[in-house]
Write a protein that holds these residues in place. Sequence first.
Motif, PDB file in Angstrom:
ATOM      1  N   GLN A 164       0.851  -1.199   0.000  1.00  0.00           N
ATOM      2  CA  GLN A 164       0.000   0.000   0.000  1.00  0.00           C
ATOM      3  C   GLN A 164       0.880   1.241   0.000  1.00  0.00           C
ATOM      4  O   GLN A 164       1.698   1.434   0.900  1.00  0.00           O
ATOM      5  CB  GLN A 164      -0.921  -0.020   1.219  1.00  0.00           C
ATOM      6  CG  GLN A 164      -2.058  -1.018   1.040  1.00  0.00           C
ATOM      7  CD  GLN A 164      -2.595  -1.491   2.366  1.00  0.00           C
ATOM      8  OE1 GLN A 164      -1.850  -1.961   3.226  1.00  0.00           O
ATOM      9  NE2 GLN A 164      -3.893  -1.368   2.551  1.00  0.00           N
ATOM     10  N   SER A 165       0.679   2.069  -1.028  1.00  0.00           N
ATOM     11  CA  SER A 165       1.643   3.146  -1.259  1.00  0.00           C
ATOM     12  C   SER A 165       1.527   4.305  -0.265  1.00  0.00           C
ATOM     13  O   SER A 165       2.412   5.151  -0.219  1.00  0.00           O
ATOM     14  CB  SER A 165       1.506   3.672  -2.687  1.00  0.00           C
ATOM     15  OG  SER A 165       0.240   4.253  -2.843  1.00  0.00           O
ATOM     16  N   TYR A 166       0.454   4.361   0.533  1.00  0.00           N
ATOM     17  CA  TYR A 166       0.348   5.481   1.479  1.00  0.00           C
ATOM     18  C   TYR A 166       1.293   5.311   2.681  1.00  0.00           C
ATOM     19  O   TYR A 166       1.598   6.271   3.386  1.00  0.00           O
ATOM     20  CB  TYR A 166      -1.098   5.662   1.968  1.00  0.00           C
ATOM     21  CG  TYR A 166      -1.596   4.534   2.857  1.00  0.00           C
ATOM     22  CD1 TYR A 166      -1.371   4.559   4.229  1.00  0.00           C
ATOM     23  CD2 TYR A 166      -2.290   3.448   2.317  1.00  0.00           C
ATOM     24  CE1 TYR A 166      -1.824   3.521   5.045  1.00  0.00           C
ATOM     25  CE2 TYR A 166      -2.735   2.408   3.114  1.00  0.00           C
ATOM     26  CZ  TYR A 166      -2.494   2.456   4.477  1.00  0.00           C
ATOM     27  OH  TYR A 166      -2.924   1.432   5.268  1.00  0.00           O
ATOM     28  N   VAL A 167       1.735   4.077   2.922  1.00  0.00           N
ATOM     29  CA  VAL A 167       2.595   3.816   4.090  1.00  0.00           C
ATOM     30  C   VAL A 167       3.937   4.527   3.911  1.00  0.00           C
ATOM     31  O   VAL A 167       4.552   4.462   2.852  1.00  0.00           O
ATOM     32  CB  VAL A 167       2.818   2.295   4.279  1.00  0.00           C
ATOM     33  CG1 VAL A 167       3.755   2.019   5.450  1.00  0.00           C
ATOM     34  CG2 VAL A 167       1.483   1.600   4.494  1.00  0.00           C
ATOM     35  N   VAL A 222      10.236   3.593  -0.387  1.00  0.00           N
ATOM     36  CA  VAL A 222      10.344   3.975  -1.805  1.00  0.00           C
ATOM     37  C   VAL A 222       9.062   3.633  -2.563  1.00  0.00           C
ATOM     38  O   VAL A 222       8.877   4.057  -3.698  1.00  0.00           O
ATOM     39  CB  VAL A 222      11.565   3.314  -2.499  1.00  0.00           C
ATOM     40  CG1 VAL A 222      12.863   3.905  -2.009  1.00  0.00           C
ATOM     41  CG2 VAL A 222      11.549   1.799  -2.348  1.00  0.00           C
ATOM     42  N   SER A 223       8.174   2.874  -1.897  1.00  0.00           N
ATOM     43  CA  SER A 223       6.877   2.546  -2.507  1.00  0.00           C
ATOM     44  C   SER A 223       5.864   3.676  -2.323  1.00  0.00           C
ATOM     45  O   SER A 223       4.770   3.625  -2.871  1.00  0.00           O
ATOM     46  CB  SER A 223       6.331   1.253  -1.887  1.00  0.00           C
ATOM     47  OG  SER A 223       6.448   1.285  -0.475  1.00  0.00           O
ATOM     48  N   ASN A 224       6.233   4.691  -1.551  1.00  0.00           N
ATOM     49  CA  ASN A 224       5.384   5.880  -1.393  1.00  0.00           C
ATOM     50  C   ASN A 224       5.959   6.987  -2.290  1.00  0.00           C
ATOM     51  O   ASN A 224       7.098   7.425  -2.080  1.00  0.00           O
ATOM     52  CB  ASN A 224       5.395   6.318   0.079  1.00  0.00           C
ATOM     53  CG  ASN A 224       4.603   7.596   0.319  1.00  0.00           C
ATOM     54  OD1 ASN A 224       4.940   8.648  -0.208  1.00  0.00           O
ATOM     55  ND2 ASN A 224       3.561   7.494   1.111  1.00  0.00           N
ATOM     56  N   PRO A 225       5.199   7.420  -3.299  1.00  0.00           N
ATOM     57  CA  PRO A 225       5.775   8.348  -4.295  1.00  0.00           C
ATOM     58  C   PRO A 225       6.351   9.630  -3.687  1.00  0.00           C
ATOM     59  O   PRO A 225       7.427  10.071  -4.115  1.00  0.00           O
ATOM     60  CB  PRO A 225       4.583   8.687  -5.199  1.00  0.00           C
ATOM     61  CG  PRO A 225       3.578   7.620  -4.961  1.00  0.00           C
ATOM     62  CD  PRO A 225       3.795   7.087  -3.581  1.00  0.00           C
ATOM     63  N   GLU A 226       5.654  10.214  -2.707  1.00  0.00           N
ATOM     64  CA  GLU A 226       6.176  11.475  -2.122  1.00  0.00           C
ATOM     65  C   GLU A 226       7.449  11.215  -1.330  1.00  0.00           C
ATOM     66  O   GLU A 226       8.416  11.978  -1.409  1.00  0.00           O
ATOM     67  CB  GLU A 226       5.157  12.146  -1.194  1.00  0.00           C
ATOM     68  CG  GLU A 226       3.986  12.798  -1.889  1.00  0.00           C
ATOM     69  CD  GLU A 226       2.794  11.862  -1.983  1.00  0.00           C
ATOM     70  OE1 GLU A 226       2.312  11.438  -0.921  1.00  0.00           O
ATOM     71  OE2 GLU A 226       2.355  11.543  -3.103  1.00  0.00           O
TER      72      GLU A 226
END
Length: 244
Positions: free
Chosen positions: A139-142, A204-208
């Motif tokens: 989940q990318s928000y993490v 690194v899985s969270n774009p920001e």
Amino acid sequence: MGDFMNKKLAVIVSVLIVTSFALNIFTVSKSVKQVSASVSDAVTVIVDAGHGGEDGGAIGKSGSLEKDINLQFALKVNDYLSFFGINTYMVRTEDRSVGDITLPTIRERKVSDIRARAALMDLFENSIYLSIHQNEFTQSYVHGTQVFYAPNSEESKNLATVIQKTVCSLTQPDNTKVPKESGTNIYVLYNATKPACLCECGFVSNPEEEKLLLSEDYQRKFSLALSFSVLNYLITEENNGTEV
Ligand SMILES: [Zn+2]
């Protein structure tokens, strides 16, 4: 203490003061005596940039490779720690594996690599091990820094606690994560023979967060905070009379 040490100490204290203002959080209440104590200590910090060579580690949203980001952070941490007067040893300074690359299978080469990293702890009688990694999740928000510690000693836990607290207060005030004890899945920590921590700087899985982790500015700030944490830990242990 000779003139040279006095000058060196003055430089270090100046850096601490400038850093404090720059990061707007530390009061340099740690006395010159305390800093001096850690500077004169013969501990070596083993700085480990995770992965390398054919093992890229996590892959970021934009295609960035964890092994490259780890090395960029590790080189900066090494610079700051050296500047603070702390002995360091870098596990790798370039994009390469640490193990035997002639072994036939990827699995064997990976095992060789992590064993070689763990074995480095025995090179120095008085050392601490700091492994630098980047995290990923489905989940990318993490997001946010997470520090793990070796289950071998109270010192490992203390080191992780200082890093988690200091780095978060300086770079991510909203991060409420607490350090976690490593299981068997983190070989280098589970088999550590010295105080040891692994810092997952961010996801690194969270774009920001990936953007931040790739930025020179954030890398510098984060690495300074991380180095400051290690310095703090050494000062505290020195004052407690613990040999680290
Ligand atoms: Zn990793």
